[in-house]
Design a protein around this motif. Structure first.
Motif, PDB file in Angstrom:
ATOM      1  N   VAL A 177       0.837  -1.189   0.000  1.00  0.00           N
ATOM      2  CA  VAL A 177       0.000   0.000   0.000  1.00  0.00           C
ATOM      3  C   VAL A 177       0.883   1.256   0.000  1.00  0.00           C
ATOM      4  CG1 VAL A 177      -0.214   0.190   2.516  1.00  0.00           C
ATOM      5  CG2 VAL A 177      -2.052   1.019   1.052  1.00  0.00           C
ATOM      6  N   ASP A 178       2.126   1.109   0.432  1.00  0.00           N
ATOM      7  CA  ASP A 178       3.077   2.217   0.478  1.00  0.00           C
ATOM      8  C   ASP A 178       3.295   2.772  -0.918  1.00  0.00           C
ATOM      9  OD1 ASP A 178       4.986   3.998   1.408  1.00  0.00           O
ATOM     10  OD2 ASP A 178       6.607   2.551   1.288  1.00  0.00           O
ATOM     11  N   ILE A 179       3.454   4.057  -1.012  1.00  0.00           N
ATOM     12  CA  ILE A 179       3.590   4.734  -2.305  1.00  0.00           C
ATOM     13  C   ILE A 179       4.852   4.330  -3.069  1.00  0.00           C
ATOM     14  CG2 ILE A 179       4.901   6.880  -1.943  1.00  0.00           C
ATOM     15  CD1 ILE A 179       2.266   8.288  -2.905  1.00  0.00           C
ATOM     16  N   SER A 180       5.842   3.785  -2.370  1.00  0.00           N
ATOM     17  CA  SER A 180       7.092   3.403  -3.029  1.00  0.00           C
ATOM     18  C   SER A 180       6.902   2.220  -3.983  1.00  0.00           C
ATOM     19  CB  SER A 180       8.148   3.035  -1.986  1.00  0.00           C
ATOM     20  OG  SER A 180       7.804   1.823  -1.352  1.00  0.00           O
ATOM     21  N   GLY A 181       5.790   1.501  -3.859  1.00  0.00           N
ATOM     22  CA  GLY A 181       5.538   0.373  -4.751  1.00  0.00           C
ATOM     23  C   GLY A 181       6.404  -0.831  -4.450  1.00  0.00           C
ATOM     24  N   ALA A 182       6.829  -0.975  -3.199  1.00  0.00           N
ATOM     25  CA  ALA A 182       7.639  -2.126  -2.822  1.00  0.00           C
ATOM     26  C   ALA A 182       6.873  -3.415  -3.111  1.00  0.00           C
ATOM     27  CB  ALA A 182       8.006  -2.048  -1.346  1.00  0.00           C
ATOM     28  N   ASP A 183       7.605  -4.461  -3.470  1.00  0.00           N
ATOM     29  CA  ASP A 183       6.947  -5.727  -3.777  1.00  0.00           C
ATOM     30  C   ASP A 183       7.708  -6.877  -3.142  1.00  0.00           C
ATOM     31  OD1 ASP A 183       9.222  -6.007  -5.355  1.00  0.00           O
ATOM     32  OD2 ASP A 183       8.152  -6.073  -7.238  1.00  0.00           O
ATOM     33  N   PHE A 184       7.076  -8.044  -3.094  1.00  0.00           N
ATOM     34  CA  PHE A 184       7.774  -9.243  -2.655  1.00  0.00           C
ATOM     35  C   PHE A 184       7.136 -10.475  -3.251  1.00  0.00           C
ATOM     36  CE2 PHE A 184       4.975  -8.278   0.980  1.00  0.00           C
ATOM     37  CZ  PHE A 184       4.318  -9.478   1.186  1.00  0.00           C
ATOM     38  N   HIS A 185       7.941 -11.513  -3.314  1.00  0.00           N
ATOM     39  CA  HIS A 185       7.563 -12.806  -3.886  1.00  0.00           C
ATOM     40  C   HIS A 185       6.886 -13.624  -2.785  1.00  0.00           C
ATOM     41  CE1 HIS A 185       8.636 -16.046  -6.916  1.00  0.00           C
ATOM     42  NE2 HIS A 185       8.098 -16.734  -5.919  1.00  0.00           N
ATOM     43  N   VAL A 186       5.767 -14.261  -3.144  1.00  0.00           N
ATOM     44  CA  VAL A 186       4.986 -15.033  -2.184  1.00  0.00           C
ATOM     45  C   VAL A 186       4.864 -16.470  -2.676  1.00  0.00           C
ATOM     46  CG1 VAL A 186       2.743 -15.241  -1.055  1.00  0.00           C
ATOM     47  CG2 VAL A 186       3.651 -12.980  -1.604  1.00  0.00           C
ATOM     48  N   ILE A 187       5.011 -17.422  -1.763  1.00  0.00           N
ATOM     49  CA  ILE A 187       4.850 -18.836  -2.091  1.00  0.00           C
ATOM     50  C   ILE A 187       3.720 -19.404  -1.232  1.00  0.00           C
ATOM     51  CG2 ILE A 187       5.941 -21.117  -2.086  1.00  0.00           C
ATOM     52  CD1 ILE A 187       8.654 -19.589  -2.389  1.00  0.00           C
ATOM     53  N   VAL A 188       2.736 -19.987  -1.904  1.00  0.00           N
ATOM     54  CA  VAL A 188       1.642 -20.679  -1.215  1.00  0.00           C
ATOM     55  C   VAL A 188       1.871 -22.162  -1.454  1.00  0.00           C
ATOM     56  CG1 VAL A 188      -0.846 -20.994  -1.024  1.00  0.00           C
ATOM     57  CG2 VAL A 188       0.078 -18.731  -1.620  1.00  0.00           C
ATOM     58  N   PRO A 189       2.282 -22.917  -0.425  1.00  0.00           N
ATOM     59  CA  PRO A 189       2.627 -24.331  -0.603  1.00  0.00           C
ATOM     60  C   PRO A 189       1.452 -25.184  -1.083  1.00  0.00           C
ATOM     61  CG  PRO A 189       3.155 -23.582   1.628  1.00  0.00           C
ATOM     62  CD  PRO A 189       2.425 -22.491   0.955  1.00  0.00           C
ATOM     63  N   THR A 190       1.789 -26.347  -1.595  1.00  0.00           N
ATOM     64  CA  THR A 190       0.803 -27.299  -2.132  1.00  0.00           C
ATOM     65  C   THR A 190      -0.345 -27.546  -1.163  1.00  0.00           C
ATOM     66  OG1 THR A 190       2.560 -28.365  -3.401  1.00  0.00           O
ATOM     67  CG2 THR A 190       0.538 -29.626  -3.070  1.00  0.00           C
ATOM     68  N   ALA A 191      -0.045 -27.748   0.100  1.00  0.00           N
ATOM     69  CA  ALA A 191      -1.076 -28.073   1.093  1.00  0.00           C
ATOM     70  C   ALA A 191      -2.087 -26.948   1.287  1.00  0.00           C
ATOM     71  CB  ALA A 191      -0.422 -28.409   2.431  1.00  0.00           C
ATOM     72  N   LEU A 192      -1.710 -25.700   0.939  1.00  0.00           N
ATOM     73  CA  LEU A 192      -2.608 -24.560   1.125  1.00  0.00           C
ATOM     74  C   LEU A 192      -3.168 -24.020  -0.191  1.00  0.00           C
ATOM     75  CD1 LEU A 192      -0.498 -22.697   3.822  1.00  0.00           C
ATOM     76  CD2 LEU A 192      -2.491 -24.165   4.176  1.00  0.00           C
ATOM     77  N   LYS A 193      -2.796 -24.644  -1.295  1.00  0.00           N
ATOM     78  CA  LYS A 193      -3.221 -24.171  -2.621  1.00  0.00           C
ATOM     79  C   LYS A 193      -4.738 -24.089  -2.728  1.00  0.00           C
ATOM     80  CE  LYS A 193      -2.807 -25.096  -7.587  1.00  0.00           C
ATOM     81  NZ  LYS A 193      -4.207 -25.111  -7.935  1.00  0.00           N
ATOM     82  N   ILE A 194      -5.442 -25.124  -2.327  1.00  0.00           N
ATOM     83  CA  ILE A 194      -6.903 -25.145  -2.439  1.00  0.00           C
ATOM     84  C   ILE A 194      -7.527 -24.020  -1.608  1.00  0.00           C
ATOM     85  CG2 ILE A 194      -8.968 -26.493  -1.858  1.00  0.00           C
ATOM     86  CD1 ILE A 194      -7.370 -28.999  -2.630  1.00  0.00           C
ATOM     87  N   THR A 195      -6.973 -23.755  -0.447  1.00  0.00           N
ATOM     88  CA  THR A 195      -7.508 -22.719   0.439  1.00  0.00           C
ATOM     89  C   THR A 195      -7.403 -21.330  -0.174  1.00  0.00           C
ATOM     90  OG1 THR A 195      -6.849 -24.021   2.357  1.00  0.00           O
ATOM     91  CG2 THR A 195      -7.312 -21.702   2.751  1.00  0.00           C
ATOM     92  N   PHE A 196      -6.276 -21.016  -0.819  1.00  0.00           N
ATOM     93  CA  PHE A 196      -6.019 -19.652  -1.257  1.00  0.00           C
ATOM     94  C   PHE A 196      -6.148 -19.405  -2.758  1.00  0.00           C
ATOM     95  CE2 PHE A 196      -3.738 -19.840   2.834  1.00  0.00           C
ATOM     96  CZ  PHE A 196      -4.346 -18.764   3.463  1.00  0.00           C
ATOM     97  N   ASP A 197      -6.182 -20.440  -3.578  1.00  0.00           N
ATOM     98  CA  ASP A 197      -6.180 -20.250  -5.031  1.00  0.00           C
ATOM     99  C   ASP A 197      -7.370 -19.423  -5.515  1.00  0.00           C
ATOM    100  OD1 ASP A 197      -5.186 -20.422  -7.608  1.00  0.00           O
ATOM    101  OD2 ASP A 197      -6.011 -22.419  -7.975  1.00  0.00           O
ATOM    102  N   SER A 198      -8.549 -19.697  -5.022  1.00  0.00           N
ATOM    103  CA  SER A 198      -9.737 -18.986  -5.490  1.00  0.00           C
ATOM    104  C   SER A 198      -9.930 -17.637  -4.783  1.00  0.00           C
ATOM    105  CB  SER A 198     -10.986 -19.851  -5.295  1.00  0.00           C
ATOM    106  OG  SER A 198     -11.170 -20.124  -3.926  1.00  0.00           O
ATOM    107  N   VAL A 199      -9.191 -17.398  -3.708  1.00  0.00           N
ATOM    108  CA  VAL A 199      -9.316 -16.154  -2.949  1.00  0.00           C
ATOM    109  C   VAL A 199      -8.369 -15.091  -3.478  1.00  0.00           C
ATOM    110  CG1 VAL A 199      -9.044 -15.112  -0.665  1.00  0.00           C
ATOM    111  CG2 VAL A 199     -10.023 -17.390  -0.877  1.00  0.00           C
ATOM    112  N   LEU A 200      -7.129 -15.465  -3.738  1.00  0.00           N
ATOM    113  CA  LEU A 200      -6.099 -14.514  -4.165  1.00  0.00           C
ATOM    114  C   LEU A 200      -6.164 -14.310  -5.671  1.00  0.00           C
ATOM    115  CD1 LEU A 200      -3.197 -15.866  -1.968  1.00  0.00           C
ATOM    116  CD2 LEU A 200      -4.449 -13.723  -1.626  1.00  0.00           C
TER     117      LEU A 200
END
Length: 130
Positions: free
Chosen positions: A45-68
């Motif tokens: 949300v910071d104006i600098s536009g900072a970013d980072f790489h995110v990993i959602v492991p296999t076990a959590l893929k179903i939980t977050f795939d349709s949300v994110l």
């Protein structure tokens, strides 16, 4: 009392209880050894536009795939920062974020976070290994 938001640039491996407001910039599925997991780029949300790489492991893929979803904004809490030792870095941030069973995602599209302009490396730097 609610925890305050923290900036992406401040994320390090000293704790797991972080709270950030982010926008999904990119999302892709990785298949390795017949298993799938999700990887994303979050921008702050910071104006600098900072970013980072995110990993959602296999076990959590179903939980977050349709949300994110790309271009949606979220509050993300409780994740595991790890040193970014990936061969191909998608972010200059020194850490990658790994979701855990304690990770929480909420407040869908509550924030106004502008998109990030792409900043590609010159081919000469890629070829030279920089």
């Amino acid at each position: 009392m609610a925890r305050p938001f923290e900036k992406i640039v401040d994320i390090n491996e000293t704790k797991e209880l972080w709270k950030v407001a982010v926008k999904v910039h990119h999302k892709w599925t990785v298949i390795s050894n017949n298993r799938e997991h999700i990887e994303l780029i979050f921008i702050d949300v910071d104006i600098s536009g900072a970013d980072f790489h995110v990993i959602v492991p296999t076990a959590l893929k179903i939980t977050f795939d349709s949300v994110l979803l790309v271009n949606n904004t979220y509050t993300v809490m409780n994740f595991l920062p790890q040193i970014n030792d990936l061969m191909f870095k998608t972010s200059k941030h020194p850490y990658v974020i790994r979701f855990t069973v304690g990770t929480r995602v909420s407040d869908i599209n509550k924030y106004e976070i502008p998109g990030k302009k792409l900043n590609f490396k010159p081919f000469a730097e890629i070829i030279s290994g920089n």
